[in-house]
Motif scaffolding. Structure first.
Motif, short mmCIF file in Angstrom:
data_model
loop_
_atom_site.label_atom_id
_atom_site.label_comp_id
_atom_site.label_asym_id
_atom_site.label_seq_id
_atom_site.Cartn_x
_atom_site.Cartn_y
_atom_site.Cartn_z
N GLN A 126 -38.08 17.14 -67.95
CA GLN A 126 -36.74 17.67 -68.14
C GLN A 126 -35.67 16.63 -67.79
O GLN A 126 -35.91 15.72 -67.00
CB GLN A 126 -36.54 18.94 -67.31
N TYR A 162 -43.18 19.54 -66.83
CA TYR A 162 -42.16 19.81 -65.82
C TYR A 162 -40.84 20.26 -66.46
O TYR A 162 -39.81 19.63 -66.35
CB TYR A 162 -41.93 18.58 -64.92
N GLU A 164 -38.24 23.60 -66.65
CA GLU A 164 -37.86 24.90 -66.09
C GLU A 164 -37.32 25.84 -67.16
O GLU A 164 -37.22 27.05 -66.94
CB GLU A 164 -36.78 24.71 -65.02
N HIS A 165 -36.93 25.27 -68.30
CA HIS A 165 -36.34 26.06 -69.39
C HIS A 165 -37.15 25.81 -70.67
O HIS A 165 -37.30 24.67 -71.09
CB HIS A 165 -34.89 25.65 -69.63
N CYS A 188 -42.89 24.16 -65.43
CA CYS A 188 -42.96 24.35 -63.97
C CYS A 188 -42.38 25.72 -63.63
O CYS A 188 -41.33 25.84 -62.97
CB CYS A 188 -42.24 23.22 -63.24
N ILE A 189 -43.08 26.75 -64.09
CA ILE A 189 -42.64 28.13 -63.89
C ILE A 189 -43.74 28.94 -63.22
O ILE A 189 -44.91 28.55 -63.23
CB ILE A 189 -42.25 28.81 -65.22
N ASP A 194 -39.32 31.47 -67.08
CA ASP A 194 -38.43 30.32 -66.94
C ASP A 194 -37.09 30.74 -66.31
O ASP A 194 -36.86 31.91 -66.02
CB ASP A 194 -38.26 29.59 -68.27
N MET A 195 -36.22 29.76 -66.10
CA MET A 195 -34.98 30.02 -65.37
C MET A 195 -33.99 30.87 -66.16
O MET A 195 -32.98 31.32 -65.62
CB MET A 195 -34.33 28.70 -64.95
N HIS A 220 -44.44 22.93 -58.97
CA HIS A 220 -43.62 24.02 -58.42
C HIS A 220 -44.38 25.12 -57.69
O HIS A 220 -43.80 25.77 -56.81
CB HIS A 220 -42.74 24.63 -59.51
N LYS A 260 -38.43 32.13 -57.41
CA LYS A 260 -38.61 31.85 -58.83
C LYS A 260 -38.64 30.36 -59.14
O LYS A 260 -39.33 29.92 -60.06
CB LYS A 260 -37.49 32.52 -59.63
N GLN A 261 -37.90 29.56 -58.36
CA GLN A 261 -37.81 28.13 -58.65
C GLN A 261 -38.89 27.31 -57.95
O GLN A 261 -38.92 26.09 -58.06
CB GLN A 261 -36.42 27.61 -58.28
N THR A 378 -28.79 27.11 -61.77
CA THR A 378 -29.56 26.59 -62.89
C THR A 378 -28.59 26.04 -63.93
O THR A 378 -27.39 25.88 -63.65
CB THR A 378 -30.47 27.67 -63.49
#
Length: 405
Positions: A126, A162, A164-165, A188-189, A194-195, A220, A260-261, A378
């Motif tokens: 990312q 990696y 997150e979205h 990475c969820i 995801d975020m 993560h 969550k993160q 985020t």
């Protein structure tokens, strides 16, 4: 006893040939954490300029993972996009260059991979551009600059890892598919998705539709949480009647208290995580659970050292038909302890002992779990907007005021 190393010679097969043929592919471990501890990576930026500044350190770690059983060596190109290499005062883009960092990473990985039967995977991750709400064209351009190097250096396949979205991960896969090489994609969820709230199942569906042949998770979260997430991905793909190989590369830290993160929200991140490290026996259990779930690309991420990768290779040795070279100095489930001088240690030379051990932390005043920070920041949040200039004292002061102990 299983033989050490593969017997017989065969031509090097590609990643999809191996997976389609039912082979277990073992990934490598976490380079940024391992090399930070060794003094070659700076925590904070986590960028891989060591490929140019300290190539011998990167080469040695690749070699140790290969000896431990890795059948894929990822180029050390995590956070090697140009926007990351110039983010918040980082000197690498200007003084070394994105191209040189990525080229050196490819050369080192290929040199070591050729010492065994390993494949080389070029990786992107990312970007600060996405987190700062730059448009699709600009984000894709960052990936394409790395891809140009991977094509030039002829890596065997590509990994978008990696993320997150899922939106950004899809953009990465679309770019990597331009190469014509196989693409894997890991996010990475955790089980929450995801975020932006996209479920693991839907993330997997979107990645496969974008062109990924291998999907899963990395980083993560701990092994158990990652396997739970991959299970949800598998169910999502089945519901959509889509097929893909599954991949898991979790943390080597126990993180049952993550939000969550993931582990970056834990107050111990990144310099106080050692009490959470998984044992080699934890990793053997993880490898077996992953295999039973149908995952055939099994590796690790941050915290995974070569001995953890060896544990995967040893647990799945019966299925693979051989053990890694590093097993020459490691008895199965501690059986080499039969040579110890102390009788009570010799009594530990058995699977039942290590399989049932509940390790103590030796920290009588510490809690078993922590409370994650959970700032809820985020993409698009003011605090997450990236900049070329170094973080100012005033910016830090504002963050210090927001932080709670």
């Amino acid at each position: 006893m299983l033989p050490i190393g593969k017997t017989g010679k065969q031509g090097k097969r590609g990643i999809l040939e191996r997976l389609d043929g039912g082979e277990i592919v073992i990934g490598d471990g976490g380079f940024v954490f391992a090399l930070e501890k060794r003094g070659y990576v700076k925590a904070g930026p986590w960028t891989p300029e060591a490929t140019v500044e300290h190539p011998e350190a990167v080469r040695q770690l690749h070699r140790e993972f290969l000896r431990a059983g890795s059948s894929v060596l990822q180029t050390f190109t995590f956070y090697a996009s140009e926007d990351k290499l110039e983010n918040r005062g980082n000197y690498v883009a200007e003084k070394i260059s994105c191209q040189k960092v990525n080229e050196a990473a490819c050369d080192i990985a290929r040199e070591v991979a050729n010492e065994g039967d390993a494949l080389v995977a070029g990786g992107v991750s990312q970007t600060p551009s996405y987190l700062s709400c730059k448009d699709k064209t600009e984000v894709k351009a960052a990936f394409r600059k790395q891809l140009d190097v991977f094509i030039k250096k002829n890596v065997d396949f590509l990994i978008a890892e990696y993320f997150e979205h899922v939106e950004e991960a899809v953009w990465a896969v679309e770019v990597l598919k331009e190469s014509g090489k196989p693409v894997a994609a890991t996010m990475c969820i955790g089980p929450e998705g995801d975020m932006h709230g996209v479920s693991p199942g839907q993330c997997a569906v979107q990645l496969v539709k974008a062109g990924a042949s291998i999907v899963g998770v990395n980083c993560h979260f701990d092994p158990d949480t990652c396997l739970e997430t991959v299970k949800l991905m598998k169910e999502g793909l089945q519901a959509a009647k889509l097929k893909a190989h599954l991949m898991s590369q979790p943390l080597a830290f126990h993180t049952p208290d993550c939000g969550k993160q993931g582990f970056i929200d834990l107050p111990e991140f990144p310099f106080g995580l050692e009490p959470r490290i998984v044992t080699r026996w934890d990793v053997q259990k993880y490898a077996r659970k992953a295999y039973d779930l149908g995952i055939r690309y099994i590796g690790g991420c941050c915290g995974f050292e070569p001995y953890h990768i060896r544990a995967i290779a040893e647990e799945l040795g019966p299925e693979r038909g051989f053990l890694p070279e590093a097993s020459e100095k490691h008895g199965s489930w501690g059986d080499s302890l039969s040579m110890h001088t102390k009788p009570w240690v010799r009594a530990r030379a058995r699977k039942e002992y290590w399989e049932n051990l509940k390790p103590a932390s030796g920290r009588p005043y510490c809690p078993s779990m922590s409370k994650p920070d959970g700032w809820g920041v985020t993409k698009g949040a003011r605090e997450l907007m990236q900049q070329k200039e170094a973080t100012t004292e005033q910016q830090l002061k504002e963050l210090f005021q927001k932080q709670k102990f």
